[in-house]
Design a protein around this motif. Structure first.
Motif, PDB file in Angstrom:
ATOM      1  N   ARG A 194      -3.671  -8.594   0.580  1.00 17.66           N
ATOM      2  CA  ARG A 194      -4.084  -7.409   1.334  1.00 17.66           C
ATOM      3  C   ARG A 194      -4.533  -6.300   0.364  1.00 17.66           C
ATOM      4  O   ARG A 194      -5.523  -5.602   0.615  1.00 17.66           O
ATOM      5  CB  ARG A 194      -2.931  -6.900   2.207  1.00 17.66           C
ATOM      6  N   LEU A 269      -1.001   0.399   3.343  1.00 19.59           N
ATOM      7  CA  LEU A 269      -0.250  -0.838   3.569  1.00 19.59           C
ATOM      8  C   LEU A 269       1.248  -0.600   3.700  1.00 19.59           C
ATOM      9  O   LEU A 269       2.009  -1.532   3.949  1.00 19.59           O
ATOM     10  CB  LEU A 269      -0.503  -1.822   2.407  1.00 19.59           C
ATOM     11  N   LEU A 272       2.790  -1.801   6.825  1.00 18.85           N
ATOM     12  CA  LEU A 272       2.458  -3.190   7.177  1.00 18.85           C
ATOM     13  C   LEU A 272       3.214  -4.204   6.329  1.00 18.85           C
ATOM     14  O   LEU A 272       2.937  -5.399   6.393  1.00 18.85           O
ATOM     15  CB  LEU A 272       0.939  -3.406   7.012  1.00 18.85           C
TER      16      LEU A 272
END
Length: 524
Positions: A194, A269, A272
């Motif tokens: 990611r 992020l 997440l």
């Protein structure tokens, strides 16, 4: 610009370089380019660099100027694409002083070496080193994690009487995955993917990897403490930064939670993350839980880079001189987009091949390109000065050498790699400069023998590329738009321009080479 270049004209090193003119050689420019590239690759073969770095003296070895006593106390671990050959040579040198070893190498490497007749890079049947193959497609997997656990276990059992020899080469990060529990390998991969997809830099990616790993960022050295640790490193990273090569398992580095959280927040992020990752990051000093001596173990670690792009370029220069060229090394740190890199080589070729005094705007543009391609102004000025001296004093043919790892912006779905695309683009830049042997030749090749997902390491090109392709019905621009350089060179003249040395068993990034013939000049 002329004032800048004039500063170099009286420098002693230029006169020394010019003192002995290169000898005449009857080989074609293409053949000589391939010979120089082969010499660069040979200089960084895994067994060669280890043999040159470990000097055995009875019951001791000398490494990087330091002497280490052997008393059947040597243990060996390693991880990377070239480590199998490094380990085989190390075991031959230290003999029965080796107690045991574990190495993590790419999936299928032993069979591949056997098929290519490279038995000298394989361990002998009675070897004390256990080989584990993993990391299919250069991605961490369960086999690589098993190898990492065995390496960690071996290191953790050592005492102050032991010597741990660590062998590291490119690809080592994927072959040494050891996420901090309860993080799973897939969860760690998810986070790093990611980040990479969001545009994180290699430094930022390594910061996160270290924060989530037991062995990276000095973790291996920590687990081996209080044993003496000696790491021999074959570098595949620009500038040879020890903390970035395989994420620095023998280079002690602190992990600052604030820095980690800042990176994750920068790329949105933080919210997440898997629960396990949040749990690990919330705990202070969670990387190493063993009750080890808390003193700094870095004094027990020796890190030595034994092979790099600079080593390859140096040997390439020696071979170039043997083949009739004056060698000039520009830089081992070329990077940036291939468009800018090709433009740089095109401008340098025009500068060197000019039959009259080169227009000042060429030197100005070269210096302007420097920051875009990772080359210092000093190196550009020095190189242009040598090229100018070569023209005006008639030194003869010149071999300009450089290395690094440029990047390609993907706009299509073709087959190719950065070296083949760079060769295509440089070929277009050289279009007005004549054909060999009176015009320049350019080579770009990956020292690992594989340029992208292709069977070639790179390609060789010159000013005739465009007309040659047009005559065979090949539209260079369409191939470039589709990033289809391998298909282009495969179809062009039966693939004669491809550079395909096969498996090289090493990797120190790429080698770029611009062969410039002796130019009859007209200086007013």
């Amino acid at each position: 610009m002329a004032r800048v270049l004039s500063l170099f004209r009286s420098q002693p090193f230029l006169r020394l370089v010019a003192r002995r003119k290169p000898t005449f050689c009857k080989m074609s420019m293409d053949t000589r380019a391939r010979e120089v590239f082969a010499a660069a690759v040979e200089a960084v073969q895994p067994d060669t660099v280890v043999r040159q770095s470990i000097k055995r003296k009875e019951d001791s070895v000398v490494i990087d100027g330091r002497t280490f006593t052997l008393k059947h106390n040597l243990h060996l671990v390693g991880f990377g694409k070239a480590v199998l050959g490094m380990a085989a040579e190390a075991e031959r040198i230290v003999g029965d002083h080796l107690v045991k070893g574990v190495i993590s190498v790419p999936h299928g490497i032993q069979q591949t070496l056997q098929q290519h007749g490279k038995d000298h890079l394989l361990l002998k049947e009675n070897s004390r080193i256990k080989v584990i193959e993993g990391a299919k497609h250069n991605l961490p997997d369960a086999d690589a994690q098993k190898a990492a656990e065995m390496i960690k276990h071996l290191a953790s059992e050592l005492t102050e009487k032991d010597l741990l020899l660590v062998l590291i080469s490119g690809g080592g990060s994927a072959l040494l995955p050891a996420p901090i529990p309860p993080i799973t390998l897939q969860e760690k991969l998810h986070v790093t993917r990611r980040l990479a997809g969001a545009g994180a830099t290699i430094q930022e990616l390594n910061t996160i990897r270290r924060a989530l790993s037991l062995l990276k960022g000095g973790g291996l050295a920590h687990h081996a403490h209080p044993a003496q640790v000696v790491a021999l490193i074959l570098s595949d990273v620009i500038g040879d930064p020890l903390d970035l090569i395989a994420s620095g398992p023998t280079v002690m580095s602190r992990v600052w939670p604030e820095e980690v959280l800042s990176i994750l927040e920068r790329y949105k992020l933080l919210n997440l993350l898997p629960t396990s990752v949040k749990e690990v990051l919330d705990k202070p000093n969670c990387r190493w839980k063993e009750n080890k001596d808390e003193s700094d173990p870095s004094g027990h670690v020796l890190n030595a880079v034994i092979g790099s792009n600079s080593v390859a370029l140096k040997r390439a220069g020696l071979r170039a001189r043997e083949l009739g060229f004056l060698p000039v090394v520009l830089s081992p740190s070329v990077c940036g987009d291939v468009r800018s890199v090709s433009r740089l080589y095109g401008m340098l070729a025009r500068f060197a091949c000019s039959r009259e005094e080169p227009p000042p705007d060429i030197a100005t543009e070269v210096l302007k390109l420097g920051p875009e391609v990772g080359v210092e102004s000093w190196d550009l000025c020095r190189t242009m000065q040598v090229l100018e001296e070569g023209r005006t004093e008639g030194w003869g043919a010149t071999c300009l050498l450089a290395g690094g790892e440029p990047t390609v912006e993907l706009t299509g779905k073709g087959r190719g790699g950065r070296n083949q695309e760079l060769a295509m683009r440089v070929g277009l830049e050289l279009r007005s400069l004549g054909l060999p042997p009176k015009g320049p030749v350019f080579l770009s090749g990956g020292t690992d023998g594989q340029d992208g997902p292709t069977e070639a390491a790179g390609a060789i090109t010159d000013g005739g590329l465009y007309d040659e392709a047009k005559g065979q019905g090949l539209d260079i621009d369409n191939f470039l738009i589709n990033n289809d350089s391998y298909t282009f060179f495969s179809r062009l003249s039966g693939g004669q321009r491809l550079l395909a040395p096969g498996l090289t068993c090493t990797n120190v990034m790429d080698v770029h080479m611009l062969l410039i013939p002796a130019i009859p000049i007209n200086i007013r």
